[in-house]
Design a protein around this motif. Structure first.
Motif, PDB file in Angstrom:
ATOM      1  N   UNK A  40      16.409 -61.521 -20.426  1.00 29.04           N
ATOM      2  CA  UNK A  40      15.716 -61.604 -21.686  1.00 29.04           C
ATOM      3  C   UNK A  40      16.303 -62.164 -22.887  1.00 29.04           C
ATOM      4  N   UNK A  41      16.313 -63.474 -22.759  1.00 23.63           N
ATOM      5  CA  UNK A  41      16.929 -64.418 -23.487  1.00 23.63           C
ATOM      6  C   UNK A  41      16.209 -64.251 -24.946  1.00 23.63           C
ATOM      7  N   UNK A  42      17.112 -64.514 -25.980  1.00 21.33           N
ATOM      8  CA  UNK A  42      16.516 -64.751 -27.082  1.00 21.33           C
ATOM      9  C   UNK A  42      15.400 -65.833 -27.574  1.00 21.33           C
ATOM     10  N   UNK A  43      14.265 -65.290 -27.582  1.00 18.97           N
ATOM     11  CA  UNK A  43      13.371 -66.185 -28.311  1.00 18.97           C
ATOM     12  C   UNK A  43      12.834 -67.481 -27.101  1.00 18.97           C
ATOM     13  N   UNK A  44      13.488 -67.609 -26.044  1.00 19.56           N
ATOM     14  CA  UNK A  44      12.972 -68.492 -25.101  1.00 19.56           C
ATOM     15  C   UNK A  44      12.922 -68.147 -23.663  1.00 19.56           C
ATOM     16  N   UNK A  45      12.297 -68.825 -22.837  1.00 23.83           N
ATOM     17  CA  UNK A  45      12.348 -68.531 -21.220  1.00 23.83           C
ATOM     18  C   UNK A  45      12.797 -69.832 -20.573  1.00 23.83           C
ATOM     19  N   UNK A  46      13.715 -70.592 -21.359  1.00 22.34           N
ATOM     20  CA  UNK A  46      14.313 -71.924 -20.610  1.00 22.34           C
ATOM     21  C   UNK A  46      14.907 -71.443 -19.267  1.00 22.34           C
ATOM     22  N   UNK A  47      15.388 -70.285 -18.984  1.00 27.28           N
ATOM     23  CA  UNK A  47      16.132 -69.878 -17.724  1.00 27.28           C
ATOM     24  C   UNK A  47      15.315 -69.293 -16.678  1.00 27.28           C
ATOM     25  N   UNK A  48      14.126 -69.093 -16.950  1.00 30.13           N
ATOM     26  CA  UNK A  48      13.181 -68.237 -16.009  1.00 30.13           C
ATOM     27  C   UNK A  48      13.074 -68.666 -14.698  1.00 30.13           C
ATOM     28  N   UNK A  49      12.778 -70.171 -14.492  1.00 31.19           N
ATOM     29  CA  UNK A  49      12.666 -70.658 -13.222  1.00 31.19           C
ATOM     30  C   UNK A  49      14.022 -70.676 -12.308  1.00 31.19           C
ATOM     31  N   UNK A  50      15.070 -70.995 -12.995  1.00 29.05           N
ATOM     32  CA  UNK A  50      16.129 -70.934 -12.195  1.00 29.05           C
ATOM     33  C   UNK A  50      16.622 -69.367 -11.866  1.00 29.05           C
ATOM     34  N   UNK A  51      16.273 -68.467 -12.957  1.00 29.51           N
ATOM     35  CA  UNK A  51      16.523 -67.219 -12.808  1.00 29.51           C
ATOM     36  C   UNK A  51      15.766 -66.543 -11.402  1.00 29.51           C
ATOM     37  N   UNK A  52      14.480 -66.767 -11.530  1.00 25.03           N
ATOM     38  CA  UNK A  52      13.375 -66.452 -10.416  1.00 25.03           C
ATOM     39  C   UNK A  52      13.878 -67.207  -9.133  1.00 25.03           C
ATOM     40  N   UNK A  53      14.189 -68.153  -9.092  1.00 17.27           N
ATOM     41  CA  UNK A  53      14.643 -69.060  -7.940  1.00 17.27           C
ATOM     42  C   UNK A  53      16.038 -68.110  -7.241  1.00 17.27           C
ATOM     43  N   UNK A  54      16.779 -68.064  -7.998  1.00 18.54           N
ATOM     44  CA  UNK A  54      18.298 -67.815  -7.622  1.00 18.54           C
ATOM     45  C   UNK A  54      17.998 -66.460  -7.265  1.00 18.54           C
ATOM     46  N   UNK A  55      17.436 -65.370  -7.855  1.00 15.50           N
ATOM     47  CA  UNK A  55      17.475 -64.058  -7.877  1.00 15.50           C
ATOM     48  C   UNK A  55      16.460 -63.863  -6.321  1.00 15.50           C
ATOM     49  N   UNK A  56      15.499 -64.520  -6.178  1.00 10.67           N
ATOM     50  CA  UNK A  56      14.657 -64.221  -5.251  1.00 10.67           C
ATOM     51  C   UNK A  56      15.452 -64.770  -3.943  1.00 10.67           C
ATOM     52  N   UNK A  57      16.148 -65.895  -3.965  1.00 12.19           N
ATOM     53  CA  UNK A  57      16.826 -66.405  -2.669  1.00 12.19           C
ATOM     54  C   UNK A  57      17.886 -65.276  -2.284  1.00 12.19           C
ATOM     55  N   UNK A  58      18.757 -64.642  -3.408  1.00 12.41           N
ATOM     56  CA  UNK A  58      19.729 -63.722  -3.064  1.00 12.41           C
ATOM     57  C   UNK A  58      19.055 -62.014  -2.634  1.00 12.41           C
ATOM     58  N   UNK A  59      17.885 -62.112  -2.668  1.00 11.33           N
ATOM     59  CA  UNK A  59      17.258 -60.683  -2.378  1.00 11.33           C
ATOM     60  C   UNK A  59      17.010 -59.744  -3.687  1.00 11.33           C
ATOM     61  N   UNK A  60      17.043 -60.172  -4.787  1.00 13.89           N
ATOM     62  CA  UNK A  60      17.206 -59.297  -5.827  1.00 13.89           C
ATOM     63  C   UNK A  60      15.812 -59.593  -6.659  1.00 13.89           C
ATOM     64  N   UNK A  61      15.401 -58.445  -7.085  1.00 13.53           N
ATOM     65  CA  UNK A  61      13.858 -58.674  -7.768  1.00 13.53           C
ATOM     66  C   UNK A  61      14.277 -59.121  -9.240  1.00 13.53           C
ATOM     67  N   UNK A  62      13.596 -60.235  -9.313  1.00 16.46           N
ATOM     68  CA  UNK A  62      13.679 -60.815 -10.809  1.00 16.46           C
ATOM     69  C   UNK A  62      12.540 -60.249 -11.726  1.00 16.46           C
ATOM     70  N   UNK A  63      13.099 -59.633 -13.064  1.00 18.32           N
ATOM     71  CA  UNK A  63      12.134 -59.178 -13.914  1.00 18.32           C
ATOM     72  C   UNK A  63      12.002 -60.043 -15.082  1.00 18.32           C
ATOM     73  N   UNK A  64      10.985 -60.735 -15.417  1.00 23.46           N
ATOM     74  CA  UNK A  64      10.896 -61.904 -16.467  1.00 23.46           C
ATOM     75  C   UNK A  64      10.685 -61.165 -17.818  1.00 23.46           C
ATOM     76  N   UNK A  65      11.277 -61.589 -18.613  1.00 20.94           N
ATOM     77  CA  UNK A  65      11.149 -60.856 -20.028  1.00 20.94           C
ATOM     78  C   UNK A  65      11.700 -62.034 -21.144  1.00 20.94           C
ATOM     79  N   UNK A  66      11.826 -61.517 -22.098  1.00 15.09           N
ATOM     80  CA  UNK A  66      12.307 -62.330 -23.242  1.00 15.09           C
ATOM     81  C   UNK A  66      12.571 -61.444 -24.554  1.00 15.09           C
TER      82      UNK A  66
END
Length: 158
Positions: A40-66
């Motif tokens: 839930x970064x402030x005002x941006x979604x710049x890290x969403x792709x990296x977050x989603x890919x990393x979390x999924x690869x490590x077996x953690x469910x990524x919840x996308x927000x802002x």
């Protein structure tokens, strides 16, 4: 034991506010036995792709927000100090529709609502609310601020 997941996390993409490296964050979440975590970064979604890919690869469910900024009046208002930031609000995507609406809101905040910060207004939020879960955010949110004002008034009368 109840499962716990952090739903308000800032990463290094929250400029001057977050310090969490995404890989380190996901590894810590995994080591604590959490099954999911939100970004839930402030005002941006710049890290969403990296977050989603990393979390999924490590077996953690990524919840996308802002954590968005909601203009106190309208995003068209850019004249006073009250128009510079806005109330903080956490928005989480609960499905693909919510994700697309979150992208629309954040993009509009940067393109049409930027005044010191990327802002949306309640009219835009109502238009693109499907599939989103809202949370009151931090102390700079509308609900916490109203609570603090009431508390201040009560204490002032003592």
């Amino acid at each position: 034991m109840a499962v716990f997941s952090h739903l308000h996390v800032h990463t290094q993409y929250s400029i001057l506010d977050g310090a969490s490296n995404i890989l380190s964050l996901i590894e810590k979440v995994k080591s604590l036995g959490m099954e999911a975590v939100a970004i839930t970064d402030h005002g941006n979604m710049f890290g969403v792709k990296e977050f989603h890919n990393t979390a999924t690869k490590k077996g953690v469910k990524p919840v996308i927000g802002c954590e968005i900024y909601v203009a106190k009046r309208s995003i068209a208002d850019v004249t006073g100090k009250e128009d510079r930031s806005g109330d903080h609000l956490i928005l989480l995507a609960k499905n693909l529709t919510g994700y697309k609406n979150l992208i629309k809101l954040v993009s509009t905040a940067w393109i049409k609502g930027f005044y010191y910060r990327p802002r949306i207004d309640k009219e835009l939020l109502a238009q693109y609310s499907e599939g989103l879960i809202a949370s009151s955010a931090c102390l700079a949110g509308e609900i916490p601020m109203k609570y603090l004002m009431v508390l201040w008034l009560v204490l002032k009368q003592r």
